[in-house]
Motif scaffolding. Structure first.
Motif, PDB file in Angstrom:
ATOM      1  N   LYS A   1       9.997  -2.085   2.342  1.00 46.34           N
ATOM      2  CA  LYS A   1      11.136  -1.673   2.836  1.00 46.34           C
ATOM      3  C   LYS A   1      12.347  -2.852   2.029  1.00 46.34           C
ATOM      4  O   LYS A   1      13.302  -2.321   1.919  1.00 46.34           O
TER       5      LYS A   1
ATOM      6  N   MET B   1       3.222   0.387  13.315  1.00 46.51           N
ATOM      7  CA  MET B   1       3.441  -1.198  13.468  1.00 46.51           C
ATOM      8  C   MET B   1       4.733  -1.790  13.421  1.00 46.51           C
ATOM      9  O   MET B   1       5.545  -1.439  12.883  1.00 46.51           O
TER      10      MET B   1
ATOM     11  N   GLY C   1       7.027   0.211  10.213  1.00 47.62           N
ATOM     12  CA  GLY C   1       6.173   0.969   9.285  1.00 47.62           C
ATOM     13  C   GLY C   1       4.931   1.192   9.770  1.00 47.62           C
ATOM     14  O   GLY C   1       4.707   1.191  10.787  1.00 47.62           O
ATOM     15  N   ASP C   2       4.064   1.280   8.803  1.00 46.49           N
ATOM     16  CA  ASP C   2       2.634   1.638   9.172  1.00 46.49           C
ATOM     17  C   ASP C   2       1.850   0.599   8.141  1.00 46.49           C
ATOM     18  O   ASP C   2       2.007   0.195   7.221  1.00 46.49           O
ATOM     19  N   ILE C   3       0.609   0.182   8.734  1.00 48.42           N
ATOM     20  CA  ILE C   3      -0.349  -0.543   8.101  1.00 48.42           C
ATOM     21  C   ILE C   3      -1.504   0.450   8.073  1.00 48.42           C
ATOM     22  O   ILE C   3      -2.107   0.976   9.234  1.00 48.42           O
TER      23      ILE C   3
ATOM     24  N   PRO D   1       0.609  -1.313  -0.071  1.00 48.96           N
ATOM     25  CA  PRO D   1      -0.142   0.101   0.027  1.00 48.96           C
ATOM     26  C   PRO D   1       0.722   1.106  -0.115  1.00 48.96           C
ATOM     27  O   PRO D   1       0.205   2.249  -0.333  1.00 48.96           O
ATOM     28  N   HIS D   2       2.082   1.268   0.233  1.00 45.71           N
ATOM     29  CA  HIS D   2       2.880   2.459   0.428  1.00 45.71           C
ATOM     30  C   HIS D   2       3.263   2.860  -1.044  1.00 45.71           C
ATOM     31  O   HIS D   2       3.968   4.092  -1.182  1.00 45.71           O
TER      32      HIS D   2
ATOM     33  N   GLY E   1       3.001   7.163   3.645  1.00 47.31           N
ATOM     34  CA  GLY E   1       3.233   6.586   4.877  1.00 47.31           C
ATOM     35  C   GLY E   1       4.589   6.261   5.446  1.00 47.31           C
ATOM     36  O   GLY E   1       5.397   6.926   5.016  1.00 47.31           O
ATOM     37  N   SER E   2       4.852   5.252   6.000  1.00 50.41           N
ATOM     38  CA  SER E   2       5.990   5.145   6.678  1.00 50.41           C
ATOM     39  C   SER E   2       6.772   3.865   5.862  1.00 50.41           C
ATOM     40  O   SER E   2       7.670   3.357   6.624  1.00 50.41           O
ATOM     41  N   GLY E   3       6.089   3.230   5.125  1.00 51.02           N
ATOM     42  CA  GLY E   3       6.763   1.954   4.522  1.00 51.02           C
ATOM     43  C   GLY E   3       6.314   0.695   5.423  1.00 51.02           C
ATOM     44  O   GLY E   3       5.675   0.716   6.468  1.00 51.02           O
ATOM     45  N   CYS E   4       6.782  -0.646   5.046  1.00 50.26           N
ATOM     46  CA  CYS E   4       6.360  -1.721   5.954  1.00 50.26           C
ATOM     47  C   CYS E   4       7.423  -2.800   5.486  1.00 50.26           C
ATOM     48  O   CYS E   4       8.289  -2.635   4.910  1.00 50.26           O
ATOM     49  N   GLU E   5       7.139  -4.033   6.035  1.00 54.21           N
ATOM     50  CA  GLU E   5       8.129  -4.907   6.009  1.00 54.21           C
ATOM     51  C   GLU E   5       8.141  -5.664   4.555  1.00 54.21           C
ATOM     52  O   GLU E   5       9.164  -6.412   4.455  1.00 54.21           O
TER      53      GLU E   5
END
Ligand code: SRM
Ligand SMILES: Cc1cc2nc3c(=O)[nH]c(=O)nc-3n(C[C@H](O)[C@H](O)[C@H](O)COP(=O)(O)OP(=O)(O)OC[C@H]3O[C@@H](n4cnc5c(N)ncnc54)[C@H](O)[C@@H]3O)c2cc1C
Ligand code: SF4
Ligand code: FES
Lengths: 845, 108
Positions: A524, B67, B60-62, A486-487, A517-521
């Motif tokens: 990244k 999260m 990061g975020d969801i 989603p990022h 947003g801030s990104g995710c696993e």
């Protein structure tokens, strides 16, 4: 057993075998004992893919029968034995080797044989045909001492055979009696365009040539003389002048046959004797013989049904075809020659791009009757659907072939197709069956191939299969979202291109410009990998650090209890006794569990995070480097001992493995990459199960690509043969960077290949023909990666800042008390939960 | 409730990543998101993997909510509430955390 009837299947070719497969699944199976005669020395194989035998596929690869098929299904198989006579009065079949079987029913699936015109000299040595694996072995043997090859016949098969001769490095000629190539399928315009394309491949084409004699040549083995007085010298003559049904056994026992051959059948595929059926290329239905597999498969299923329920019947089949030669797109659909009365023709010709397209439509312009495509067959699947399902044509039918206009209109949405529309003609899979499979959760092309069989034959339907899938997923509300997460509203490949085009150097910069947003696993590590493979900075630089998966952050693999494993690189698996001693000392000093991995190296387990830099300091001092066991990057290059020691070895596999491992170590990729190098075809390094496999030959190295062990093993594809080392490395460089640039995240090379449109041939054309004009770029990027290699651990232990993280607690030097080991077989292992509770109770921790 | 304990200086925080602190015998994972100007503190214990590893997870975020993803089996935890996003019944303890001048302080 005795009250069962006996069914004899004569011929275990593509169609005979498909019949057996259908029949053993039918209700009538239990009422019959099954006997089959197979004249060839091996059971059925995929004749359609026969040419793949020249590019490295073995007879086993091509086999159609699952292992144990005959035993498991209780089918009595007479291998290498031809059924010679049928006695209809006494109802027996007798074979050449003298076996006699009493039958109740017979299925004839004897196929056809290549027609060799009775030209004087046709029986000379090195006059060959192209039908069986034995034929190909003969061609291979003759080609060894040959320079020139000539194919008699410029039809579909003849051109395929010509391509094979060309690939055997022969100067190749095609000699055709008719005034154009593929005379059956193409019109003059299409034939002329095809000729140019074939000549571009380096094959000479001779039209209007009637071969009148073959005799000793002056410079070459044969001299072919033509009716027009011209001559051609060649070492090999390959006849591909059409096929003839094998109907002799039927004729001898008095069954009705056609005036020009073929065993006459009715709509139930029964011959003139109702107890005898005929299917495949030997069968004549309404005066026609179908020289393609799909109609034969259809007949096979019909007879299996006839013997049980008797509901299905044969009503004719479609003869549309697509040529499967690399680099030449040719397709023909239905009435390509416009023989239907009143048919209208639209044609488009572009000499510059060598494209020719022609549509044949009904007098009212409503229905498609036929089509010819040369140079660009992308519209084949769509046009075929218009034809087969009699879908109404758009108002301007020419929009289907005109450039510019065609983009919007040729894409007949799969939605427009009825559920009964046949998507895959080879395996008779309808759109309805595919939709059901999708609803059952098969939501990838690979899964659909597995469960429906669609697209596993000639491959002509693959694009359509994909579009049906995408369309259905959208309808099921499963968004066909190719965004990486989603990022970022982009695919991995998009992001890669953004990084290159805008020269983006950090995740934050990319997020600011293109994400939210801030990104995710998910995004990244993917971006981390892209930045690493493009720029090749140290992955623990401050700006990249937070992108790395846990394993990369600590340059080690996290185990179940939060400790780590340590894997130093042991290139090619080669290790001196002194190296072994140093490794042993490190293991002892830090009390690590030690084991040999499946990748020919040593793994230490049970290292606490704070111990990692100490352990690595010792390893680096002893001359070891990071093995990247933690990274999506090159893991190991497995090698066999090779010619240095092995009595069979033909080249130095260890030497090459070490060189390759050192060249590609550190390269970050969408997923891990493994290599294997074997010193001969015995293949002790299992190179064909690796992403990149290399096998030594008498003349150089064979390169295999996109193999895989693991969850879903895949045999690697033979990419090129007999390469010198320089070419080998250049190919590997380019293939790897192309993979790095274009694969999805966490996509191994095997899956990447499976999903690549055009598959191996496409990859070959990108690398060998520089089809996209990017080879120089790919090479440059690999050179950059190789030149900027650093041992990640060496750099880390030399940098105070990077070492800061290697502490369990930021505010204490204590260790994690939850990490508890017990002894087993003389080494440590993590304590199980109950053992840990016990130890805690007894005050040991 | 106990008082604020100083854990470390702000320089010890890892931007967009985590560290682990020992507070009153408890392992606390601390995450720093400079763009949001936020610091979060939750248990370091991964209730699924049964190991002290959450500080080493990716953050990061969801849907905009910050999260952390477990490094072992990839479950997600909301950093503000500690709630596991895959399993309603699992929730991490969260801890009050603040930055006071240059020190990071926590209350367990
Ligand atoms: C250590 C080792 C097992 C051993 O003790 O022998 C191992 C250990 C792990 N393998 Fe493996 N694999 C090891 C050889 C293999 C092999 C054999 C080989 O390389 O010849 C294979 C099959 C060959 C192949 O990959 O094609 C193999 C196929 C896998 C797969 C399935 C990959 C696939 O595409 O299907 C996974 C899962 C994944 O990567 O997603 C996996 C994943 C893993 C992980 C990362 C699982 C995990 O998440 O913890 C393990 C890392 C543990 C660690 O700390 O090192 N491992 N793994 C081997 C390390 C080899 C090395 O020296 O680097
Ligand atoms: C190089 C090549 C490429 C091709 N490409 C395509 C393509 O792209 N698309 C397509 O649709 N088709 C293609 N074909 C045609 C396709 O292979 C045939 O249509 C198909 O094999 C027909 O199957 P069959 O079982 O009828 O005959 P076959 O596969 O020939 O099988 C007949 C078998 O019966 C055996 N036999 C015969 N008589 C006896 C007997 N009396 N006793 C015991 N055994 C007997 C024969 O030895 C043979 O093994 C290609 C063919 C070739 C040679
Ligand atoms: S692959 Fe060949 S050279 Fe290598 S060890 Fe095996 S037999 Fe010997
Ligand atoms: S049409 Fe041949 S594989 Fe589907």
């Amino acid at each position: 057993m005795n009250n069962k009837q006996t069914l004899v299947v004569i011929g275990n070719g593509m169609v005979g075998h498909t019949f057996l497969e259908s029949f053993v699944k039918s209700e009538a199976r239990d009422q019959f004992n099954i006997v089959t005669f197979c004249e060839e020395p091996r059971v059925a194989y995929d004749r359609v893919q026969l040419s793949a035998f020249f590019s490295g596929k073995t007879a086993e690869d091509l086999s159609m029968a699952d292992e144990g098929f005959f035993e498991n299904n209780d089918i009595q198989l007479h291998l290498g034995d031809r059924a010679a006579t049928i006695d209809r009065e006494n109802k027996t079949v007798t074979s050449e080797k003298g076996v006699t079987i009493s039958y109740d029913k017979i299925v004839l699936a004897t196929g056809s044989y290549p027609f060799v015109p009775p030209v004087p000299g046709h029986e000379r040595d090195n006059c060959l045909v192209y039908r069986t694996i034995e034929d190909l072995e003969k061609i291979k043997a003759s080609a060894k001492d040959a320079k020139v090859g000539a194919v008699v016949g410029g039809g579909l098969l003849g051109l395929e055979a010509a391509k094979a001769l060309k690939d055997l490095n022969l100067e190749t000629h095609v000699v055709e009696f008719a005034p154009r190539l593929m005379a059956v399928q193409l019109d003059d315009g299409g034939g002329a365009m095809l000729r140019r394309k074939i000549e571009d491949l380096g094959v000479s084409v001779h039209l209007n040539k009637n071969t009148s004699n073959i005799s000793d040549g002056d410079d070459r083995f044969h001299k072919m003389s033509f009716a027009d007085g011209e001559e051609l010298e060649t070492d090999i003559v390959l006849f591909s002048a059409g096929i003839r049904p094998r109907d002799d056994i039927a004729r001898d026992c008095g069954l009705e046959t056609g005036p020009r051959g073929g065993i006459t059948i009715n709509n139930n595929c029964q011959t003139s004797d109702p107890d005898i059926y005929a299917i495949g290329e030997c069968a004549l239905w309404e005066g026609r013989i179908y020289g393609l597999v799909a109609p034969g498969f259809q007949m096979a299923r019909i007879v299996a049904d006839q013997l049980s329920k008797g509901e299905m019947s044969f009503t004719g089949a479609d003869m549309s075809t697509k040529l499967k030669l690399m680099g030449v797109d040719v397709a023909s659909i239905g009435d390509a020659q416009a023989q239907t009365e009143g048919a209208l023709v639209y044609a488009y010709q572009d000499d510059a791009e060598e494209i020719y397209k022609r549509l044949v439509v009904s007098p009212d312009k409503k229905k498609l009757l036929g089509a010819v495509l040369v140079g660009d067959a992308a519209g084949y699947a769509t046009l075929l659907q218009y034809k087969l399902n009699e879908i109404d044509l758009p108002e301007h039918p020419d929009s289907l072939i005109l450039p510019g206009r065609s983009d919007e209109s040729v894409g007949l949405g799969p939605d427009a197709l009825p559920a009964s529309a046949q998507i895959c003609s080879c395996y008779d899979v309808t759109k309805g069956q595919i939709c059901t499979a999708i609803e059952d959760g098969n939501t990838t092309v690979a899964a659909l191939k597995d469960c429906t069989g669609a697209s596993t034959g000639c491959g002509g339907c693959s694009a359509l299969l994909k579009s049906v899938l995408d369309c259905e997923l959208t309808k099921l509300g499963i968004e066909v979202n190719t965004d990486i997460c989603p990022h970022f509203p982009y695919t991995r490949q998009d992001i890669y291109n953004l990084v290159i085009v805008e020269q983006i150097k950090s995740f934050d910069e990319l997020l600011d410009k293109h994400g939210s947003g801030s990104g995710c696993e998910i995004c990244k590590p993917a971006v981390g990998s892209i930045l690493a493979s493009y720029w090749n900075d140290h992955i623990l630089e401050q700006s990249h650090l937070s992108l790395q998966d846990t394993n990369d952050t600590f340059l080690a693999n996290m185990q179940k209890d939060g400790t780590y494993s340590v894997v130093p690189r042991i290139a090619g698996g080669e290790l001196t006794p002194d190296d072994l001693i140093s490794l042993g000392q490190v293991g002892n000093k830090y009390n690590l569990y030690t084991k040999i991995t499946g990748g020919q190296r040593v793994d230490f387990f049970g290292a606490r995070m704070e111990e990692l830099p100490l352990i690595w300091k010792d390893l680096v001092d002893a001359g070891f480097e990071s093995g990247h066991a933690y990274g999506k990057s090159l893991r190991t290059v497995k090698s066999c001992v090779g010619s240095t020691w092995c009595r069979f070895g033909v080249d130095d596999s260890v030497g090459l493995a070490i060189e390759l491992e050192n060249r590609y170590k550190g390269l970050r990729a969408p997923h891990k990459i493994k290599f294997g190098v074997s010193g001969c075809t015995r293949e002790c390094a299992e190179a064909q199960g690796k992403d990149i496999g290399v096998i030594a030959t008498e003349n150089g190295w064979n390169l295999y690509v996109c193999g895989n062990g693991g969850m879903k093993p895949r045999h690697a594809d033979l990419f090129a043969t007999d390469l010198d080392k320089e070419t080998l490395i250049r190919y590997i460089d380019q293939i790897l960077i192309f993979y790095v640039r274009t694969a999805e995240r966490l996509q191994r090379t095997s899956v990447w290949m499976e999903n690549m449109e055009g598959g191996l041939d496409y990859l070959k054309s990108v690398i060998m023909d520089d089809r996209l004009g990017i080879c120089a770029q790919l090479e440059e990027q690999m050179t950059h990666v190789v030149d900027t290699y650093q041992c990640e651990w060496k750099t880390t232990i030399e940098d105070e800042n990077k070492l800061k993280r290697f502490r369990h607690f930021v505010n204490s030097d204590d260790a994690d008390t939850n990490v508890v080991f017990v002894q087993e077989r003389g080494q440590i292992r993590p304590a199980r939960e109950e053992e840990r509770t016990l130890a805690a109770a007894s005050g040991e921790i | 409730m106990s008082n604020w304990t100083k854990i470390c200086s702000t320089d010890d925080l890892q931007p967009n990543s985590g560290i682990c602190a020992l507070v009153d015998g408890k392992q606390v994972a601390i995450f720093y998101m400079p763009k949001l100007g936020e610091v979060y503190a939750v248990d370091n214990w991964d209730p699924f993997g049964k190991a002290n590893v959450l500080s080493r997870g990716l953050i990061g975020d969801i849907g905009g909510a910050p999260m952390v993803a477990s490094p072992l089996y990839k479950q997600h935890f909301d950093l503000k509430s500690g709630q596991c996003l895959e399993d309603e019944e699992v929730k991490l303890n969260t801890y009050e955390i603040q930055i006071n001048n240059n020190s990071v302080e926590i209350r367990v």
